[in-house]
Design a protein around this motif. Structure first.
Motif, PDB file in Angstrom:
ATOM      1  N   PHE B  34      33.755  92.404  51.044  1.00  0.00           N
ATOM      2  CA  PHE B  34      34.393  92.958  49.848  1.00  0.00           C
ATOM      3  C   PHE B  34      35.795  92.355  49.842  1.00  0.00           C
ATOM      4  O   PHE B  34      36.670  92.794  50.579  1.00  0.00           O
ATOM      5  CB  PHE B  34      34.433  94.492  49.922  1.00  0.00           C
ATOM      6  CG  PHE B  34      34.973  95.151  48.673  1.00  0.00           C
ATOM      7  CD1 PHE B  34      35.408  94.418  47.576  1.00  0.00           C
ATOM      8  CD2 PHE B  34      35.021  96.542  48.595  1.00  0.00           C
ATOM      9  CE1 PHE B  34      35.904  95.034  46.435  1.00  0.00           C
ATOM     10  CE2 PHE B  34      35.515  97.173  47.454  1.00  0.00           C
ATOM     11  CZ  PHE B  34      35.949  96.420  46.383  1.00  0.00           C
ATOM     12  N   LEU B  35      35.950  91.303  49.053  1.00  0.00           N
ATOM     13  CA  LEU B  35      37.206  90.558  49.044  1.00  0.00           C
ATOM     14  C   LEU B  35      38.045  90.932  47.833  1.00  0.00           C
ATOM     15  O   LEU B  35      37.548  91.000  46.717  1.00  0.00           O
ATOM     16  CB  LEU B  35      36.908  89.050  49.002  1.00  0.00           C
ATOM     17  CG  LEU B  35      38.113  88.127  48.805  1.00  0.00           C
ATOM     18  CD1 LEU B  35      38.934  88.029  50.080  1.00  0.00           C
ATOM     19  CD2 LEU B  35      37.676  86.746  48.340  1.00  0.00           C
ATOM     20  N   GLU B 159      23.453  89.100  43.575  1.00  0.00           N
ATOM     21  CA  GLU B 159      23.780  89.276  44.985  1.00  0.00           C
ATOM     22  C   GLU B 159      25.282  89.226  45.184  1.00  0.00           C
ATOM     23  O   GLU B 159      25.802  89.663  46.189  1.00  0.00           O
ATOM     24  CB  GLU B 159      23.100  88.178  45.808  1.00  0.00           C
ATOM     25  CG  GLU B 159      21.586  88.291  45.749  1.00  0.00           C
ATOM     26  CD  GLU B 159      20.915  86.959  46.020  1.00  0.00           C
ATOM     27  OE1 GLU B 159      20.892  86.536  47.178  1.00  0.00           O
ATOM     28  OE2 GLU B 159      20.424  86.334  45.060  1.00  0.00           O
ATOM     29  N   LEU B 160      25.965  88.633  44.201  1.00  0.00           N
ATOM     30  CA  LEU B 160      27.415  88.540  44.256  1.00  0.00           C
ATOM     31  C   LEU B 160      27.979  89.145  42.974  1.00  0.00           C
ATOM     32  O   LEU B 160      27.510  88.854  41.883  1.00  0.00           O
ATOM     33  CB  LEU B 160      27.838  87.057  44.360  1.00  0.00           C
ATOM     34  CG  LEU B 160      29.322  86.721  44.217  1.00  0.00           C
ATOM     35  CD1 LEU B 160      30.128  87.335  45.357  1.00  0.00           C
ATOM     36  CD2 LEU B 160      29.528  85.219  44.183  1.00  0.00           C
ATOM     37  N   LEU B 182      32.507 101.329  43.813  1.00  0.00           N
ATOM     38  CA  LEU B 182      32.453 100.011  44.459  1.00  0.00           C
ATOM     39  C   LEU B 182      32.111 100.140  45.943  1.00  0.00           C
ATOM     40  O   LEU B 182      31.362  99.333  46.491  1.00  0.00           O
ATOM     41  CB  LEU B 182      33.785  99.277  44.281  1.00  0.00           C
ATOM     42  CG  LEU B 182      34.156  98.857  42.862  1.00  0.00           C
ATOM     43  CD1 LEU B 182      35.428  98.034  42.872  1.00  0.00           C
ATOM     44  CD2 LEU B 182      33.032  98.078  42.198  1.00  0.00           C
ATOM     45  N   GLU B 183      32.674 101.179  46.593  1.00  0.00           N
ATOM     46  CA  GLU B 183      32.368 101.420  48.009  1.00  0.00           C
ATOM     47  C   GLU B 183      30.863 101.532  48.215  1.00  0.00           C
ATOM     48  O   GLU B 183      30.302 101.018  49.178  1.00  0.00           O
ATOM     49  CB  GLU B 183      33.025 102.725  48.483  1.00  0.00           C
ATOM     50  CG  GLU B 183      34.531 102.754  48.382  1.00  0.00           C
ATOM     51  CD  GLU B 183      35.221 102.339  49.679  1.00  0.00           C
ATOM     52  OE1 GLU B 183      34.539 102.337  50.726  1.00  0.00           O
ATOM     53  OE2 GLU B 183      36.419 102.004  49.627  1.00  0.00           O
ATOM     54  N   THR B 190      27.704  91.626  47.738  1.00  0.00           N
ATOM     55  CA  THR B 190      28.956  90.980  48.099  1.00  0.00           C
ATOM     56  C   THR B 190      29.865  91.083  46.883  1.00  0.00           C
ATOM     57  O   THR B 190      29.437  90.814  45.768  1.00  0.00           O
ATOM     58  CB  THR B 190      28.706  89.504  48.439  1.00  0.00           C
ATOM     59  OG1 THR B 190      27.679  89.458  49.415  1.00  0.00           O
ATOM     60  CG2 THR B 190      29.951  88.844  48.956  1.00  0.00           C
ATOM     61  N   ILE B 191      31.104  91.530  47.087  1.00  0.00           N
ATOM     62  CA  ILE B 191      31.981  91.768  45.940  1.00  0.00           C
ATOM     63  C   ILE B 191      33.272  90.960  46.063  1.00  0.00           C
ATOM     64  O   ILE B 191      33.883  90.917  47.129  1.00  0.00           O
ATOM     65  CB  ILE B 191      32.343  93.270  45.818  1.00  0.00           C
ATOM     66  CG1 ILE B 191      31.070  94.118  45.717  1.00  0.00           C
ATOM     67  CG2 ILE B 191      33.237  93.509  44.602  1.00  0.00           C
ATOM     68  CD1 ILE B 191      31.323  95.603  45.614  1.00  0.00           C
ATOM     69  N   VAL B 192      33.639  90.309  44.994  1.00  0.00           N
ATOM     70  CA  VAL B 192      34.955  89.670  44.911  1.00  0.00           C
ATOM     71  C   VAL B 192      35.680  90.300  43.733  1.00  0.00           C
ATOM     72  O   VAL B 192      35.185  90.283  42.607  1.00  0.00           O
ATOM     73  CB  VAL B 192      34.851  88.146  44.693  1.00  0.00           C
ATOM     74  CG1 VAL B 192      36.234  87.529  44.480  1.00  0.00           C
ATOM     75  CG2 VAL B 192      34.155  87.483  45.875  1.00  0.00           C
TER      76      VAL B 192
END
Lengths: 276, 252
Positions: B34-35, B159-160, B182-183, B190-192
């Motif tokens: 999680f960026l 997936e992203l 989001l948590e 995968t989260i940006v």
């Protein structure tokens, strides 16, 4: 009213009116929702250049209008996407240049330009059957495109940026939308004239918006309102002996104002009942 | 946690005419990261997301998303833009908007089918908006709308997930709720996320990247004042505050 149906010009007028209602009902929803009313106005006025060219070349002015409105739509999109010119400036330029070309072409044409007023202000009662057939073809194209690309145009009008992000060919779809507006303009010129085309592209859709929050329902209602405006206006102009195009527009305007007043009153009533 | 590489940028540079938006930026994101990408406005954050989406091709450097060119990986990437500007009166329901997210699966000129509708239902349930499916999108609150837009991104089963300033237009109580969502999502995705809200980012994300044309920092979320100062090019104060590990306030 039924007795007038025995005249061929009346039958043609009614068929043309209904076809116009379908075209402006469907395309008008996009024009109103995507807020491109003035682009549409620009396309409509620029088509006058084509009418002039039609006279000059001795072909059907409506055909000239078809080419000019398509061309000005594409030019408008091209100018705003490829140069730094703001969109409303591009609209102003094409709007005026198109009309000026029309005036020059007509001046260059020897003799008097017959029916010029009918292209400017419409003359639904003189639509020949061959033009009804052409309108039918144009309306069929519009219905086909919207049926095939309904979900794409919903994304385009809601959130263009998102459309780009998911890889939708946004620019091509937008060009196609402008082309559909150009076709609609050509269909409507016969009914209310190019100066008043913008009324039929906006009134029915704006009125439909008062009653529905669903795009498809809005289109159906908008077609229905278009029929009411055109047929009702035509009947009024017949009984009051007024010019048909302007009467259609004014009749539509009165109904639109009434429906807006009604929905405001309804809203206020709801708020009052909620408060108590 | 396995560390399959999801996204890799190598020394990319992007110019708009004479303006350099990104210069020698490298970034790698692994599965279940999680960026949070922070940095000043105009620092190239949105440009970076557009590069990942394949909308902007960098003049230099290489981009790989799931080991592919970004434009081929689009169907595996969900995107939530900065709050979209639309009319409150726009004739679309929550359901209509979520279905839009299936575009990348359905493709052009094809209608949504039963599978698309099932996916839309699941996505709406996941963001807790299923009961509002019939409502007009413009009638929802800002926070609810943002949930629907996340739902729209999830409906293509990405997936992203890329989020561009997702909390910019919602009030602070709604923001907390949004970060909780989001948590939950980060367990499977995968989260940006791009944001200028340093405080919130440093609390919720696992990794941070500081971007201002160049990448100033890329690593775990423990930020130092020096890094922030370099990124923002002005003094930035970090203060400890209650149970929250780091809270950042900017000095004028």
């Amino acid at each position: 009213m039924l007795t007038v149906l025995q005249y061929e010009f009346m039958r043609n007028a009614i068929m043309a009116g209904l076809l116009a209602a379908v075209a402006c009902g469907i395309v008008g929803v996009y024009v109103v929702v995507k807020r491109i009313v003035f682009i549409s106005g620009g396309i409509a006025h620029a088509s006058f250049g084509g009418i002039g060219l039609g006279y000059f070349l001795g072909i059907n002015p409506i055909l000239g209008a078809l080419f000019f409105s398509l061309g000005s739509g594409l030019a408008m999109a091209g100018i705003t996407r490829r140069t730094r010119l703001p969109e409303d400036t591009a609209i102003g330029i094409l709007w005026a240049v198109g009309m000026a070309l029309g005036v020059v072409f007509i001046a260059l044409t020897p003799g008097y330009a017959p029916d010029l007023m009918s292209y400017l202000f419409g003359s639904i009662l003189t639509v020949p059957f061959s033009d009804v057939l052409m309108m039918l073809a144009l309306v069929a194209i519009i219905i086909g495109v919207v049926a095939a690309l309904y979900k794409e145009y919903l994304i385009l009008s809601f959130d263009e940026e998102y459309g780009i992000a998911v890889g939708m060919p946004v620019e091509k779809l937008y060009l196609l939308l402008l082309a559909m507006i150009a076709l609609t303009v050509v269909v409507l010129i016969q009914i209310v004239g190019m100066i008043l085309v913008i009324a039929l592209l906006t009134f029915p859709a704006a009125m439909a918006r008062q009653f529905s929050h669903n795009m498809k329902t809005m289109m159906l209602l908008s077609v229905l309102f278009g029929c009411v405006f055109i047929i009702g206006g035509l009947w009024l102009s017949y009984t009051l002996r007024l010019p048909s195009g302007a009467t259609i527009v004014l009749f539509g305007g009165v109904l639109l104002a009434a429906s807006m007043g009604l929905s405001r009153a309804r809203l206020r009533y709801h708020e009052r009942t909620k408060a108590t | 946690m396995n560390n399959r590489l999801i996204l890799e940028l190598n020394d990319i540079s992007v110019n708009y005419g004479e303006v350099t938006a990104l210069e020698d930026v490298s970034l790698s994101v692994s599965e279940h990261d999680f960026l949070g990408i922070i940095g000043p406005n105009g620092g190239g954050k949105s440009t970076l997301l557009k590069v990942v989406l394949g909308l902007i091709r960098p003049q230099r450097g290489s981009v790989s998303v799931f080991g592919q060119a970004p434009e081929h990986a689009r169907s595996r990437v969900g995107y939530v833009s900065q709050r979209s500007v639309f009319d409150r009166d726009f004739p679309a329901s929550v359901w209509d908007v979520v279905l839009m997210g299936r575009y990348s699966r359905a493709g052009i000129m094809r209608r949504y089918n039963g599978q698309d509708r099932e996916a839309a239902e699941r996505a709406l349930a996941r963001v807790g908006m299923l009961e509002h499916r019939g409502k007009q999108i413009g009638r929802l609150s800002g926070g609810q709308q943002q949930r629907v837009f996340v739902g729209r991104a999830l409906v293509a089963e990405p997936e992203l997930l890329l989020l561009d300033e997702p909390t910019a237009s919602i009030d602070s109580t709604m923001q907390t709720e949004f970060y909780e969502l989001l948590e939950e999502l980060k367990n499977t995705l995968t989260i940006v996320m791009v944001s200028h809200d340093i405080g919130a980012v440093s609390v919720h994300v696992d990794k941070i990247a500081c971007l201002n044309r160049r990448m100033y920092y890329h690593g775990s979320r423990e930020l130092t004042p020096e890094i922030l100062e370099a990124t923002y090019q002005c003094p930035v104060q970090l203060i400890a505050h209650g149970p929250v590990p780091h809270r950042v306030l900017k000095e004028h």
